[in-house]
Design a protein around this motif. Structure first.
Motif, mmCIF file in Angstrom:
data_model
loop_
_atom_site.group_PDB
_atom_site.id
_atom_site.type_symbol
_atom_site.label_atom_id
_atom_site.label_comp_id
_atom_site.label_asym_id
_atom_site.label_seq_id
_atom_site.Cartn_x
_atom_site.Cartn_y
_atom_site.Cartn_z
ATOM 1 N N GLU A 52 0.811 -1.215 0.000
ATOM 2 C CA GLU A 52 0.000 0.000 0.000
ATOM 3 C C GLU A 52 0.847 1.269 0.000
ATOM 4 O O GLU A 52 0.541 2.224 -0.703
ATOM 5 C CB GLU A 52 -0.947 0.009 1.215
ATOM 6 C CG GLU A 52 -2.096 -0.979 1.113
ATOM 7 C CD GLU A 52 -3.037 -0.677 -0.043
ATOM 8 O OE1 GLU A 52 -3.299 0.511 -0.290
ATOM 9 O OE2 GLU A 52 -3.482 -1.632 -0.702
ATOM 10 N N VAL A 53 1.909 1.283 0.823
ATOM 11 C CA VAL A 53 2.725 2.515 0.897
ATOM 12 C C VAL A 53 3.519 2.736 -0.383
ATOM 13 O O VAL A 53 4.023 3.827 -0.631
ATOM 14 C CB VAL A 53 3.675 2.521 2.127
ATOM 15 C CG1 VAL A 53 2.896 2.533 3.418
ATOM 16 C CG2 VAL A 53 4.670 1.379 2.083
ATOM 17 N N GLN A 91 -1.027 7.436 -2.523
ATOM 18 C CA GLN A 91 -0.918 7.729 -1.097
ATOM 19 C C GLN A 91 -0.390 9.148 -0.873
ATOM 20 O O GLN A 91 0.506 9.606 -1.586
ATOM 21 C CB GLN A 91 0.037 6.719 -0.420
ATOM 22 C CG GLN A 91 -0.481 5.302 -0.369
ATOM 23 C CD GLN A 91 -1.660 5.166 0.570
ATOM 24 O OE1 GLN A 91 -1.758 5.872 1.556
ATOM 25 N NE2 GLN A 91 -2.568 4.262 0.234
ATOM 26 N N GLU A 106 1.848 11.898 0.425
ATOM 27 C CA GLU A 106 3.286 11.787 0.714
ATOM 28 C C GLU A 106 3.597 11.898 2.207
ATOM 29 O O GLU A 106 4.357 11.096 2.753
ATOM 30 C CB GLU A 106 4.036 12.884 -0.061
ATOM 31 C CG GLU A 106 5.525 12.614 -0.198
ATOM 32 C CD GLU A 106 5.835 11.393 -1.088
ATOM 33 O OE1 GLU A 106 6.865 10.762 -0.848
ATOM 34 O OE2 GLU A 106 5.040 11.072 -1.988
ATOM 35 N N GLN A 148 1.651 11.404 4.900
ATOM 36 C CA GLN A 148 1.154 10.243 5.657
ATOM 37 C C GLN A 148 1.985 9.001 5.344
ATOM 38 O O GLN A 148 2.294 8.202 6.227
ATOM 39 C CB GLN A 148 -0.323 9.977 5.328
ATOM 40 C CG GLN A 148 -0.908 8.875 6.205
ATOM 41 C CD GLN A 148 -2.315 8.488 5.778
ATOM 42 O OE1 GLN A 148 -2.962 9.209 5.021
ATOM 43 N NE2 GLN A 148 -2.784 7.353 6.265
ATOM 44 N N LYS A 149 2.369 8.881 4.054
ATOM 45 C CA LYS A 149 3.174 7.729 3.633
ATOM 46 C C LYS A 149 4.505 7.704 4.380
ATOM 47 O O LYS A 149 4.930 6.666 4.897
ATOM 48 C CB LYS A 149 3.420 7.809 2.120
ATOM 49 C CG LYS A 149 4.148 6.589 1.559
ATOM 50 C CD LYS A 149 4.675 6.811 0.170
ATOM 51 C CE LYS A 149 3.598 6.801 -0.871
ATOM 52 N NZ LYS A 149 4.149 6.759 -2.245
ATOM 53 N N ASN A 150 5.179 8.874 4.455
ATOM 54 C CA ASN A 150 6.488 8.943 5.129
ATOM 55 C C ASN A 150 6.379 8.627 6.617
ATOM 56 O O ASN A 150 7.227 7.944 7.189
ATOM 57 C CB ASN A 150 7.101 10.338 4.942
ATOM 58 C CG ASN A 150 7.596 10.544 3.524
ATOM 59 O OD1 ASN A 150 7.827 9.587 2.786
ATOM 60 N ND2 ASN A 150 7.745 11.806 3.119
ATOM 61 N N THR A 208 4.079 6.757 8.064
ATOM 62 C CA THR A 208 3.830 5.309 8.215
ATOM 63 C C THR A 208 5.112 4.512 7.995
ATOM 64 O O THR A 208 5.432 3.602 8.771
ATOM 65 C CB THR A 208 2.747 4.856 7.213
ATOM 66 O OG1 THR A 208 1.577 5.612 7.441
ATOM 67 C CG2 THR A 208 2.430 3.385 7.378
#
Length: 423
Positions: A388-389, A394, A396, A398-400, A402
């Motif tokens: 998912e990541v 996604q 950026e 929030q992705k970083n 996580t």
């Protein structure tokens, strides 16, 4: 009377003869069936085999952790549980130990009440080692201590007494000193050979009592001692040693342990003092009853954790494809921490040493198979997070967030897997 007032010692003649017989037979039965094992423990990143051989018996689904090693109880007969033992003799041995457990619980409640009276009414001439009281009433006549029988105890004190003496397991020990090539010398007071060095018992409910029943196989052939007899201590006889923690000025105490004696370490004695076991010449068994701090050490707990983690996994009703409900950092972090807990605190700990208990019962195999199924689903969840990541849609930031949280846990997992593989 001042430095060691929370040590209560009872001679063997205060214990019902029938209970002695059952418990001592249970020790010999477990020894005959090769149910005592040396534990591989970890101290300062190094593994050591314990000189003492042990087995943990207690409430079904309970574990006890010490020196980075988790022991799994051989369950004693408990109503509502289907426990199959490898032989009727092992069943009888476990049954005898739960009887001893009940007896020591009653004695510990009495002893704590006695201490309470001593503190409030200043009863004089109370000795630590009490040879006069006789508690030889059988368990069936005595029953359990009830609130009604102790109206002088407040509700809060009664609950506290019960919680601090309701032993959920016993760690049995066996050692034959003549089979040991080397035993450490007690370093502070010249007490002689130590079977177990100075320590506090770990992983216990705060201020809970520890009860220890001792059975040294006296009468067996022992070698004559060429050593000079130590002052005040017969080296042929097993002793428990106590000292005030981090204090070598206060004299240490060495109490002789004969066949069937028991002692109680009340209240905070295990915290304020250290104890050791001084070896005699003959083989010795002991049953050390504890109120283990099990908030994170029961099957019930770890199954709840697994159910919590798997709430974030969903199955498509048509394609049956698996996906994650949420990619929020806090949710992902919680799931992956539970993943690590299941793998390193349970599955690897069990398969590392727990298989030994198959000599007694196969009770743990089903729950471990269930835990393994949960772990496999969590492995899939880890893969789904990675998948998912990696997707472009996604956000950026929030992705970083996580990825950073996720990587810390994965790095720890990889490190622990390498350590366990090396072990």
């Amino acid at each position: 009377k001042t430095k060691y007032s929370k040590l209560i010692f009872r001679k063997s003649d205060t214990v019902p003869e029938e209970l002695h017989q059952q418990v001592q037979e249970s020790f010999l039965t477990l020894r005959k069936h090769d149910c005592f094992f040396q534990d591989l423990v970890r101290i300062k990143e190094k593994d050591f085999l314990t000189p003492v051989s042990r087995i943990l018996i207690g409430n079904p689904g309970c574990t006890y952790k010490y020196l980075n090693t988790r022991l799994f109880t051989v369950p004693w007969p408990t109503e509502g549980y289907d426990i199959k033992y490898c032989s009727p003799q092992i069943h009888d041995a476990c049954k005898a130990l739960i009887r001893l457990n009940d007896y020591l619980h009653i004695e510990a409640v009495k002893a704590l009440q006695g201490q309470h009276l001593f503190d409030t009414k200043e009863i004089k001439d109370t000795t630590v080692i009490d040879r006069e009281q006789n508690f030889a009433t059988s368990l069936t006549e005595k029953g359990s201590i009830s609130k009604d029988q102790n109206s002088c105890v407040s509700e809060a004190d009664y609950v506290s007494l019960k919680n601090r003496t309701s032993y959920n397991l016993t760690l049995l020990n066996y050692m034959d000193p003549l089979q040991m090539q080397y035993l450490k010398q007690e370093p502070y007071f010249g007490m002689g050979n130590m079977a177990v060095s100075w320590h506090h018992d770990e992983n216990l409910v705060e201020r809970s009592t520890v009860a220890v029943y001792s059975y040294s196989c006296e009468g067996s052939a022992v070698k004559e001692s060429n050593e000079q007899k130590l002052k005040g201590r017969d080296p042929a006889v097993w002793h428990v040693g106590l000292k005030v923690a981090w204090d070598i000025e206060t004299p240490g105490l060495a109490v002789p342990l004969h066949q069937g004696d028991f002692y109680l370490m009340l209240d905070d004695l295990n915290k304020t003092h250290q104890h050791c076991v001084l070896a005699g010449f003959s083989p010795r068994f002991s049953s050390t009853h504890r109120v283990a701090e099990c908030s994170r050490g029961t099957l019930e707990y770890i199954f709840r954790q697994c159910e919590l983690a798997l709430q974030n996994l969903q199955t498509d009703s048509v394609s049956m494809a698996l996906s994650l409900k949420s990619l929020e950092t806090a949710v992902v972090k919680q799931v992956e921490e539970i993943h690590n807990e299941v793998e390193f605190e349970w599955l690897r700990q069990f398969w590392f040493q727990g298989k030994r208990y198959l000599k007694c019962t196969d009770w743990w195999l089903k729950p471990m198979a269930k835990l393994e199924e949960f772990w496999k689903k969590m492995e899939i969840m880890t893969s789904l997070v990675l998948s998912e990541v990696g997707k472009e849609e996604q956000i950026e930031e929030q992705k970083n967030e996580t990825i950073n949280s996720f990587l810390l846990i994965l790095t720890e997992r990889q490190k622990l897997r390498k350590e366990w593989t090396a072990r």
